[in-house]
Structures are given as C-alpha cells and as structure tokens.
Design a protein around this motif. Structure first.
Motif, PDB file in Angstrom:
ATOM      1  N   VAL A  68       0.858  -1.183   0.000  1.00  0.00           N
ATOM      2  CA  VAL A  68       0.000   0.000   0.000  1.00  0.00           C
ATOM      3  C   VAL A  68       0.894   1.233   0.000  1.00  0.00           C
ATOM      4  CG1 VAL A  68      -1.789   1.276   1.241  1.00  0.00           C
ATOM      5  CG2 VAL A  68      -1.777  -1.218   1.311  1.00  0.00           C
ATOM      6  N   LEU A  69       0.609   2.141  -0.896  1.00  0.00           N
ATOM      7  CA  LEU A  69       1.360   3.384  -1.019  1.00  0.00           C
ATOM      8  C   LEU A  69       0.374   4.537  -0.941  1.00  0.00           C
ATOM      9  CD1 LEU A  69       4.041   4.843  -1.820  1.00  0.00           C
ATOM     10  CD2 LEU A  69       3.338   4.518  -4.195  1.00  0.00           C
ATOM     11  N   HIS A  70       0.656   5.520  -0.106  1.00  0.00           N
ATOM     12  CA  HIS A  70      -0.190   6.710  -0.020  1.00  0.00           C
ATOM     13  C   HIS A  70       0.621   7.864  -0.602  1.00  0.00           C
ATOM     14  CE1 HIS A  70      -3.693   8.523   2.410  1.00  0.00           C
ATOM     15  NE2 HIS A  70      -3.360   9.353   1.437  1.00  0.00           N
ATOM     16  N   GLU A  71       0.241   8.304  -1.799  1.00  0.00           N
ATOM     17  CA  GLU A  71       1.001   9.309  -2.544  1.00  0.00           C
ATOM     18  C   GLU A  71       0.470  10.713  -2.312  1.00  0.00           C
ATOM     19  OE1 GLU A  71       2.196   6.921  -6.570  1.00  0.00           O
ATOM     20  OE2 GLU A  71       0.236   7.889  -6.551  1.00  0.00           O
ATOM     21  N   LYS A  72       1.337  11.664  -2.605  1.00  0.00           N
ATOM     22  CA  LYS A  72       1.006  13.087  -2.626  1.00  0.00           C
ATOM     23  C   LYS A  72       0.552  13.622  -1.273  1.00  0.00           C
ATOM     24  CE  LYS A  72      -0.097  13.148  -7.508  1.00  0.00           C
ATOM     25  NZ  LYS A  72      -0.975  13.648  -8.527  1.00  0.00           N
ATOM     26  N   LEU A  73       1.154  13.116  -0.181  1.00  0.00           N
ATOM     27  CA  LEU A  73       0.859  13.670   1.129  1.00  0.00           C
ATOM     28  C   LEU A  73       1.297  15.128   1.141  1.00  0.00           C
ATOM     29  CD1 LEU A  73       1.999  10.689   3.372  1.00  0.00           C
ATOM     30  CD2 LEU A  73      -0.336  11.327   2.737  1.00  0.00           C
ATOM     31  N   THR A  74       0.602  15.951   1.921  1.00  0.00           N
ATOM     32  CA  THR A  74       0.854  17.389   1.872  1.00  0.00           C
ATOM     33  C   THR A  74       2.067  17.842   2.672  1.00  0.00           C
ATOM     34  OG1 THR A  74      -0.696  17.760   3.697  1.00  0.00           O
ATOM     35  CG2 THR A  74      -1.569  17.918   1.443  1.00  0.00           C
ATOM     36  N   GLY A  75       2.622  16.976   3.485  1.00  0.00           N
ATOM     37  CA  GLY A  75       3.804  17.367   4.235  1.00  0.00           C
ATOM     38  C   GLY A  75       4.097  16.416   5.372  1.00  0.00           C
ATOM     39  N   ALA A  76       5.068  16.814   6.194  1.00  0.00           N
ATOM     40  CA  ALA A  76       5.532  15.964   7.289  1.00  0.00           C
ATOM     41  C   ALA A  76       4.439  15.700   8.316  1.00  0.00           C
ATOM     42  CB  ALA A  76       6.745  16.604   7.955  1.00  0.00           C
ATOM     43  N   GLU A  77       3.596  16.686   8.588  1.00  0.00           N
ATOM     44  CA  GLU A  77       2.530  16.501   9.575  1.00  0.00           C
ATOM     45  C   GLU A  77       1.545  15.421   9.129  1.00  0.00           C
ATOM     46  OE1 GLU A  77      -1.197  18.991  11.369  1.00  0.00           O
ATOM     47  OE2 GLU A  77       0.678  20.082  11.091  1.00  0.00           O
ATOM     48  N   GLN A  78       1.143  15.460   7.883  1.00  0.00           N
ATOM     49  CA  GLN A  78       0.220  14.457   7.368  1.00  0.00           C
ATOM     50  C   GLN A  78       0.875  13.074   7.346  1.00  0.00           C
ATOM     51  OE1 GLN A  78      -1.331  14.980   3.338  1.00  0.00           O
ATOM     52  NE2 GLN A  78      -3.360  14.424   4.092  1.00  0.00           N
ATOM     53  N   ALA A  79       2.147  13.010   7.013  1.00  0.00           N
ATOM     54  CA  ALA A  79       2.875  11.734   7.021  1.00  0.00           C
ATOM     55  C   ALA A  79       2.961  11.192   8.446  1.00  0.00           C
ATOM     56  CB  ALA A  79       4.269  11.915   6.428  1.00  0.00           C
TER      57      ALA A  79
END
Length: 93
Positions: A68-79
């Motif tokens: 599973v890959l979650h792409e295009k996260l908005t930044g470090a906080e979301q990651a």
C-alpha cells in the motif's frame, strides 16, 4: 500463479466493491481511478489531493503480499498522522 482464494476480500475492495471498501475504510470517501483486479488499484483519497495505490502479489499457494502506497501527502505533519495510524490499532478518532 493466481492469487489465493482467501484474497477475495482484498480483490473486492480493488474491484470497486463499495460495500467491502466501506467495511475497511469507514467514513472515507475513496474514488477509484483505475483497477486491474485482482492485482492493483489506484484511488483518490477523501476527494484528493492524496492518492492510494494498492498492489497484490501471490506468494505461494495460500499467501499473498499486499503493498500500500499513499502518494502526494501534503507534508511531514500528514505523514506523521498516517504513521501514527499504522502504529496503533487504527481507531483513534
């Protein structure tokens, strides 16, 4: 080699089975972009801009590997939020 029969639930989610997907991802809007069942799927997560990519590969007669890959996260906080979700039981609402 085909996928084990026990992967039926996973492939239902990849096949855009909204009922199965709702059991796995309650309260999340997922819009399937492409699906090559039973092997892979790409979907917009919660209306975008992030996207999830799922791939399934057979490993022997009775097992499968799921990536599973979650792409295009908005930044470090979301990651960090996503990391915390995976490190807990997933139900910290």
């Amino acid at each position: 080699m085909g996928l084990p029969r026990r992967c039926a639930t996973l492939t239902a989610v990849l096949d855009a089975d909204e009922t199965a997907r709702a059991r796995w991802l309650p309260d999340v809007e997922v819009c399937v972009r492409t699906a090559t069942a039973p092997r892979s799927s790409r979907a917009d997560w919660a209306g975008g801009p992030t996207r999830i990519v799922v791939g399934i590969d057979a490993v022997g007669e009775s097992k499968a590997r799921v990536g599973v890959l979650h792409e295009k996260l908005t930044g470090a906080e979301q990651a960090a939020e996503l990391k915390a979700l995976f490190e807990t039981d997933g139900d910290h609402r």
